[in-house]
Design an enzyme around this catalytic site. Structure first.
Site, PDB file in Angstrom:
ATOM      1  CD  GLU A 196      20.651   6.661   1.794  1.00  9.04           C
ATOM      2  OE1 GLU A 196      20.661   7.302   0.719  1.00  9.04           O
ATOM      3  OE2 GLU A 196      20.169   7.112   2.848  1.00  9.04           O
TER       4      GLU A 196
ATOM      5  CG  HIS B 249      -5.347  -6.121 -12.396  1.00  7.63           C
ATOM      6  ND1 HIS B 249      -6.171  -6.934 -13.148  1.00  7.63           N
ATOM      7  CD2 HIS B 249      -5.908  -6.077 -11.157  1.00  7.63           C
ATOM      8  CE1 HIS B 249      -7.195  -7.342 -12.414  1.00  7.63           C
ATOM      9  NE2 HIS B 249      -7.059  -6.835 -11.197  1.00  7.63           N
TER      10      HIS B 249
ATOM     11  CE  LYS C 181      24.153  13.791  -1.455  1.00  4.50           C
ATOM     12  NZ  LYS C 181      24.113  14.011   0.016  1.00  4.50           N
TER      13      LYS C 181
END
Length: 549
Positions: free
Chosen positions: A353, A384, A510
């Site tokens: 950000e 793994h 938004k």
């Protein structure tokens, strides 16, 4: 218009240098400079930072420091610590470092005594959490609070939940914490499962309280509380960081339970502010003070150390070296501590950000790649899962290994003769060694490996890593680790000429979500969307929700 760093002699010198040494193997670099294993390392506070396994020479480091000076890193650093408005797009100071200044420090910004303000809030937080932890503060039924639920998102969630997980061993007052961030109702439902309203306190954490997710979750949490205890109970079961008095009064929060912070603190830099109230409630104000002191140790190192001995600056410059000269796109963060399981996610917001920008601070386009993609998992889980790509893949992925000499928990190994922590850390050291030096085809063939299998087992090495080793994961060490990365982000942003402290890229989504909500929920078939893909998706969603398409 500011100077383009890629047009400077310092950048060109690094480009020429990369052409000379870019293909050199770490095996060769260590052979040519055997002392690098101990000399290319720094101790900062409790952190021992080994950067010797990077594809750099001492000449590389000199040239990177020259680049930093050409970009004005030292001047920009001093401007940040002095409270100058280096967040230019929002005309704000950038003073997360002030949140951890000691009480006797002096810093006046825009006519305001910043240190006094910070410690006033810390004192109020301490008084409030003391009452919670002692049982003096009780809920509406007179019972002790045993769980705090932090409702926030982004910096109001990622920091607190990461630090809470890291410092869970310091919980000593019978209070635990849960964290709600996602507007998906499954998150809130799961976090409230098994809780008793009478013993639960909500902390609504949001810098601006314009975030739909936090507002929605807070409203739903209030309903859960009042359904059980009534409206009058809200004042005894909620807190707000920072205060928004009109909303908080309507919500029912007692003004004594509201704790402020300032517009010079970015959300992703706010875990050491009132946003950390949930952490303080669990570990206590004394441990929280140790946490802040850890930040300050690294702040002072970054502020005062010469660039050649400045750990955040060097690590940021090395990250830029890989991004801009080797074409690396990501950095893996690999803590060999399960208590740091959320650290990579926290760093994703902090770094991406901050530095995920395509224009410079003056509004002109950048001329080089910016922003490292941070990701990772705790060791040995990652071994793994994705280490195969780190060892034998075609992409260069520099990695940061973080480990501790003393465990927070330990158990004997399966045969009862050893320590599971020693087993964990043997993997830490082995992985950095194999990533760096690998194993050649000749060495594999000499072990009797069939010729057709040898190519599949070759470990090319030359994969760069930083090793960060501390004695133990303490509140101070967590603060030191966070600050170490904060100042790396700053260093890279200065070189790239970007504003690392705004985040305009999150705003349009938004706004569009607010516009689309009534389209999804309306009783009538909606008007066509501006693109056919979104239009088809919306209509399919409405159909499956039983609404006219």
């Amino acid at each position: 218009m500011s100077a383009d760093i890629t047009e400077t002699p310092a950048w060109q010198a690094l480009s020429d240098h990369h052409a000379e040494i870019g293909d050199r193997h770490l095996t060769e670099l260590f052979a040519d400079d055997p002392a690098r294993g101990t000399e290319l390392a720094l101790t900062v506070g409790d952190l021992y930072i080994d950067y010797s396994k990077h594809r750099v020479t001492r000449r590389t480091l000199d040239l990177l420091v020259d680049l930093a000076r050409a970009a004005g890193l030292e001047e920009r650093r001093d401007a940040m610590f002095a409270g100058e408005h280096i967040n230019t797009s929002e005309d704000r100071a950038v003073l997360h470092t002030a949140l951890r200044l000691p009480r006797d420090a002096k810093l006046v910004v825009d006519g305001q005594d910043v240190v006094a303000d910070v410690h006033d809030v810390l004192d109020r937080m301490g008084d409030f959490t003391d009452r919670l932890r002692s049982g003096e503060w009780t809920g509406a039924t007179g019972e002790r609070i045993t769980t705090v639920v932090n409702i926030g998102i982004g910096g109001s969630d990622l920091g607190p939940v990461m630090v809470y997980d890291a410092l869970r061993h310091y919980a000593d007052a019978g209070i635990s914490a849960r964290f709600v961030s996602n507007v998906d109702p499954a998150d809130l439902v799961a976090k409230l499962d098994g809780l008793e309203p009478a013993k639960t306190l909500f902390i609504v954490a949001s810098k601006t309280f314009s975030t739909l997710e936090t507002l929605t979750n807070a409203t739903a949490a209030r309903r859960w509380l009042t359904d059980a205890l009534g409206d009058a109970a809200v004042a005894k079961h909620s807190s707000r960081c920072p205060p928004t008095r009109s909303w908080s009064t309507k919500f029912g929060i007692n003004t004594d339970n509201m704790f402020g912070f300032w517009d010079w603190v970015g959300g992703r830099y706010s875990v050491d502010s009132a946003i950390g109230l949930s952490v303080m409630a669990v570990i206590g104000k004394e441990r929280f003070a140790e946490f802040l002191a850890g930040f300050h140790i690294v702040d002072e190192h970054f502020r005062t150390a010469p660039l050649h001995q400045n750990a955040p600056a060097l690590l940021g410059l090395i990250g830029l070296w890989y991004s801009n000269f080797f074409g690396a796109q990501s950095r893996a963060v690999l803590p060999y501590s399960n208590d740091l399981s959320r650290f990579a996610a926290y760093l994703q917001q902090l770094t991406m950000e901050s530095n995920g920008k395509s224009v410079r601070a003056d509004g002109t386009p950048v001329s080089t790649d910016t922003g490292e993609i941070f990701w990772g998992e705790p060791g040995t889980n990652g071994q793994h899962a994705f280490y195969q790509l780190l060892h034998q893949g075609t992409r260069l992925v520099p990695a940061d290994f973080i480990g501790f000499s003393q465990p927070t928990d330990d158990l004997p190994t399966a045969d009862g003769t050893g320590s599971m922590h020693d087993l964990l850390m043997s993997n830490f050291f082995a992985q950095t060694q194999v990533l760096a030096f690998g194993k050649t085809a000749d060495a594999i063939a000499s072990e009797g490996t069939p010729a057709d299998v040898v190519p599949h087992k070759v470990m090319p090495g030359n994969r760069p890593t930083t090793s960060i080793l501390a004695t133990k994961l303490t509140p101070s060490v967590v603060g030191q680790l966070i600050a170490l990365y904060e100042h790396q982000v700053f260093t890279e942003g200065v070189i790239w000429g970007i504003d690392s402290f705004d985040q305009w890229g999150v705003e349009l989504g938004k706004t569009q979500a607010k516009a689309l909500l009534p389209v999804l929920t309306g009783d009538k078939s909606p008007a066509a969307q501006s693109d056919t893909s979104t239009d088809a998706l919306v209509r399919r969603y409405r159909t499956e929700r039983g609404r006219p398409a």
